[in-house]
Motif scaffolding. Structure first.
Motif, PDB file in Angstrom:
ATOM      1  N   SER A 111       0.697  -1.172  -0.034  1.00  0.00           N
ATOM      2  CA  SER A 111      -0.037   0.036  -0.106  1.00  0.00           C
ATOM      3  C   SER A 111       0.782   1.179  -0.104  1.00  0.00           C
ATOM      4  O   SER A 111       0.601   2.259  -0.710  1.00  0.00           O
ATOM      5  N   GLN A 118       3.944   1.419  -1.181  1.00  0.00           N
ATOM      6  CA  GLN A 118       4.648   1.569  -2.501  1.00  0.00           C
ATOM      7  C   GLN A 118       3.649   2.175  -3.498  1.00  0.00           C
ATOM      8  O   GLN A 118       3.927   3.013  -4.540  1.00  0.00           O
ATOM      9  N   GLU A 119       2.265   1.897  -3.382  1.00  0.00           N
ATOM     10  CA  GLU A 119       1.466   2.256  -4.376  1.00  0.00           C
ATOM     11  C   GLU A 119       1.175   3.766  -4.172  1.00  0.00           C
ATOM     12  O   GLU A 119       1.132   4.631  -5.108  1.00  0.00           O
ATOM     13  N   GLN A 159       2.031   6.864  -6.865  1.00  0.00           N
ATOM     14  CA  GLN A 159       1.007   7.924  -7.245  1.00  0.00           C
ATOM     15  C   GLN A 159       1.977   9.257  -7.242  1.00  0.00           C
ATOM     16  O   GLN A 159       1.420  10.283  -7.993  1.00  0.00           O
TER      17      GLN A 159
END
Length: 212
Positions: free
Chosen positions: A192, A194-195, A199
């Motif tokens: 999460s 890393q996401e 972004q």
């Protein structure tokens, strides 16, 4: 105060008062209202000069008529900061490094030495690709200067590792340290986080043997 003048102050404190680098730098930055970029530049200059000081001093000595350490304080630090930018910071134009260093000499009430700063750093910038070689008759001293490590340490490492592995270790000591982040799993998990970074345009890789 600027990032460069703060770096000079910290470096002078280390030399004159035997201060610890991390503590002196943290205390100096705490007194400023620098942007993150200026804090980063100041930190880079302090640690960069310390990391490369032997090589900086060797190269600067070519253009000085007397030892660097004998110059009026904190002139040596101003020259080292300027030389580091010229030799190791590609994003700082040489002319800017010279100009800012001359400004530092005046800021530290060394206006009478601004001509020396200008002349030495201009010559360094002009001749940086053709500087005199390291000592040819003393391989140990040459290696110590090149990597800015004490001769006694280089000698000890050479005896233990051999010349090739010794050089690899010295080079690794001077390489940028990769940034590592420990994820607080009470709030999120590595994928999460890393996401979120992705972004924001920040790339990351999971640690090969520490999953968090």
């Amino acid at each position: 105060m600027s990032a460069r003048s703060t770096a000079v102050e910290v470096l002078y404190a280390l030399r004159s008062h035997s201060a610890w680098a991390d503590a002196a730098l943290a205390a100096a930055l705490k007194k400023t209202h620098f942007s993150p970029e200026d804090k980063g530049l100041c930190t880079h200059l302090v640690y960069g000069v310390l990391q490369r000081q032997m090589l900086l001093d060797y190269d600067l000595a070519v253009f000085l008529s007397r030892p660097l350490a004998s110059l009026q304080a904190p002139l040596a630090e101003i020259l080292r900061v300027g030389a580091y930018q010229i030799l190791f910071l590609d994003r700082v134009p040489d002319h800017a490094a010279v100009s800012e260093s001359v400004t530092l000499a005046k800021e530290f009430r060394l206006g009478n030495a601004s001509g020396l700063v200008n002349a030495v750093l201009r010559r360094l910038a002009r001749e940086k690709d053709h500087l005199p070689p390291l000592p040819q008759d003393d391989a140990l001293r040459a290696r110590a200067i090149r990597f800015s490590h004490p001769e006694w340490l280089v000698e000890r490492l050479e005896k233990r590792l051999g010349e090739q592995d010794c050089e690899a270790l010295l080079a690794a000591n001077n390489a940028p340290v990769p940034l590592s982040v420990h994820v607080n799993t009470l709030k999120t998990d590595p994928p999460s986080l890393q996401e979120l970074w992705a972004q924001a345009g920040i790339s990351s890789d999971q640690h090969p043997w520490m999953p968090e």
